[in-house]
Write a protein that holds these residues in place. Sequence first.
Motif, short mmCIF file in Angstrom:
data_model
loop_
_atom_site.label_atom_id
_atom_site.label_comp_id
_atom_site.label_asym_id
_atom_site.label_seq_id
_atom_site.Cartn_x
_atom_site.Cartn_y
_atom_site.Cartn_z
N SER A 174 0.83 -1.21 0.00
CA SER A 174 0.00 0.00 0.00
C SER A 174 0.87 1.26 0.00
CB SER A 174 -0.95 0.00 1.20
OG SER A 174 -0.20 -0.03 2.41
N ALA A 175 1.95 1.22 -0.76
CA ALA A 175 2.84 2.39 -0.86
C ALA A 175 2.05 3.57 -1.43
CB ALA A 175 4.03 2.07 -1.75
N PRO A 176 2.43 4.79 -1.09
CA PRO A 176 1.74 5.98 -1.60
C PRO A 176 1.72 6.01 -3.13
CG PRO A 176 3.27 6.57 0.15
CD PRO A 176 3.53 5.13 -0.18
N ALA A 177 0.62 6.45 -3.68
CA ALA A 177 0.43 6.46 -5.14
C ALA A 177 1.54 7.23 -5.85
CB ALA A 177 -0.94 7.05 -5.48
N ALA A 178 1.97 8.36 -5.30
CA ALA A 178 3.02 9.16 -5.95
C ALA A 178 4.33 8.38 -6.01
CB ALA A 178 3.21 10.48 -5.21
N ALA A 179 4.63 7.61 -4.98
CA ALA A 179 5.86 6.80 -4.96
C ALA A 179 5.75 5.64 -5.95
CB ALA A 179 6.14 6.28 -3.56
N VAL A 180 4.59 5.03 -6.02
CA VAL A 180 4.36 3.93 -6.97
C VAL A 180 4.51 4.45 -8.41
CG1 VAL A 180 2.65 2.29 -7.86
CG2 VAL A 180 2.95 2.59 -5.38
N ALA A 181 3.92 5.60 -8.68
CA ALA A 181 4.01 6.19 -10.03
C ALA A 181 5.46 6.49 -10.39
CB ALA A 181 3.16 7.45 -10.11
N LEU A 182 6.22 7.04 -9.45
CA LEU A 182 7.64 7.32 -9.67
C LEU A 182 8.37 6.03 -10.02
CD1 LEU A 182 10.29 8.98 -9.47
CD2 LEU A 182 10.21 8.57 -7.00
N ARG A 183 8.18 5.00 -9.22
CA ARG A 183 8.85 3.72 -9.47
C ARG A 183 8.47 3.15 -10.85
NH1 ARG A 183 7.94 0.93 -3.55
NH2 ARG A 183 9.91 1.59 -2.64
N GLU A 184 7.20 3.22 -11.19
CA GLU A 184 6.75 2.66 -12.47
C GLU A 184 7.37 3.39 -13.65
OE1 GLU A 184 2.49 2.84 -12.09
OE2 GLU A 184 2.41 0.93 -10.99
N ARG A 185 7.45 4.70 -13.58
CA ARG A 185 8.01 5.47 -14.70
C ARG A 185 9.50 5.23 -14.84
NH1 ARG A 185 5.20 11.25 -14.51
NH2 ARG A 185 6.39 11.57 -16.44
N VAL A 186 10.22 5.12 -13.71
CA VAL A 186 11.65 4.82 -13.78
C VAL A 186 11.86 3.39 -14.27
CG1 VAL A 186 13.78 4.54 -12.44
CG2 VAL A 186 12.33 6.57 -12.11
N ALA A 187 11.05 2.46 -13.80
CA ALA A 187 11.18 1.06 -14.23
C ALA A 187 10.93 0.92 -15.73
CB ALA A 187 10.20 0.18 -13.45
N ALA A 188 10.04 1.75 -16.29
CA ALA A 188 9.72 1.67 -17.71
C ALA A 188 10.80 2.30 -18.60
CB ALA A 188 8.38 2.36 -17.97
N ALA A 189 11.71 3.03 -18.00
CA ALA A 189 12.76 3.72 -18.77
C ALA A 189 13.96 2.82 -19.00
CB ALA A 189 13.19 4.98 -18.02
N ASP A 190 14.73 3.19 -20.02
CA ASP A 190 15.98 2.49 -20.33
C ASP A 190 17.17 3.14 -19.63
OD1 ASP A 190 14.83 0.71 -22.42
OD2 ASP A 190 14.46 2.64 -23.41
N ARG A 191 17.05 4.43 -19.35
CA ARG A 191 18.12 5.22 -18.75
C ARG A 191 17.48 6.18 -17.75
NH1 ARG A 191 20.15 2.03 -21.78
NH2 ARG A 191 21.75 2.31 -23.35
N VAL A 192 18.30 6.72 -16.84
CA VAL A 192 17.82 7.73 -15.89
C VAL A 192 18.81 8.89 -15.91
CG1 VAL A 192 17.19 8.23 -13.50
CG2 VAL A 192 16.79 5.93 -14.44
N LEU A 193 18.26 10.10 -15.97
CA LEU A 193 19.08 11.31 -15.95
C LEU A 193 18.57 12.22 -14.84
CD1 LEU A 193 21.31 13.06 -17.31
CD2 LEU A 193 19.48 14.06 -18.71
N ALA A 194 19.44 12.60 -13.92
CA ALA A 194 19.11 13.60 -12.91
C ALA A 194 19.61 14.94 -13.41
CB ALA A 194 19.76 13.24 -11.58
N VAL A 195 18.75 15.94 -13.35
CA VAL A 195 19.11 17.31 -13.73
C VAL A 195 18.86 18.14 -12.48
CG1 VAL A 195 18.71 19.19 -15.34
CG2 VAL A 195 18.32 16.83 -16.09
N THR A 196 19.96 18.56 -11.85
CA THR A 196 19.78 19.12 -10.52
C THR A 196 20.71 20.28 -10.19
OG1 THR A 196 19.62 18.51 -8.18
CG2 THR A 196 21.35 17.42 -9.45
N PRO A 197 20.19 21.20 -9.38
CA PRO A 197 21.05 22.22 -8.80
C PRO A 197 21.73 21.65 -7.56
CG PRO A 197 18.81 22.56 -8.04
CD PRO A 197 18.78 21.38 -8.99
N GLU A 198 22.37 22.53 -6.85
CA GLU A 198 23.05 22.16 -5.61
C GLU A 198 22.48 23.02 -4.49
OE1 GLU A 198 27.35 21.04 -5.45
OE2 GLU A 198 27.48 23.09 -4.70
#
Length: 185
Positions: free
Chosen positions: A59-83
């Motif tokens: 029963s993980a939170p829907a927003a966390a499940v959606a995040l996991r699903e979208r990352v799992a569906a990807a071939d690569r992951v890119l973080a674009v971040t400030p500091e």
Amino acid sequence: MTDTNTTRVAVLVGSLRADSLNRKLAELLRDEAPAGVTLDIIDGLGEVPFYNEDLDGESAPAAAVALRERVAAADRVLAVTPEYNGTMPAVLNNAIDWISRPYGAGAVVGKPFGVIGATPTPYGGKWAHGDTARSAGIAGAIVVEDVTVSQPAVDVDPTTDPDVRAKLLAALGTLVDFAPEASAA
């Protein structure tokens, strides 16, 4: 992934600010991605609760499940971040915490991972980028070191400078072209 000719890159933006320079960079890369590459900028990271093992599970939170699903569906992951204060923003750290679970089998495990970004400092976010890469690697991602771009935004607008844009697009190309099996050799 449904199209075997398309490389899908999940993009985690470390800034929640509406007018974020790093969001603009993510959008620029999405809009100028080479043929056969789709960038999926994952919105809603601010809605993902702080990782707490008590919240995780069936029963993980829907927003966390959606995040996991979208990352799992990807071939690569890119973080674009400030500091922020010499490290990665909490929202990005939290996203990595969620996609790293369950340990050893999280959505990011085995995926090529890169990190880029810009900050209005002479260092361009290098500490945040180093922390992000380290955290993603511990989470099981395959960090592609040649992708890291820490761009100072003191005397240049990274969204319009042709040299910076070329550097960012080259980093994206390196991430897309990375062959995970070659890193295991």
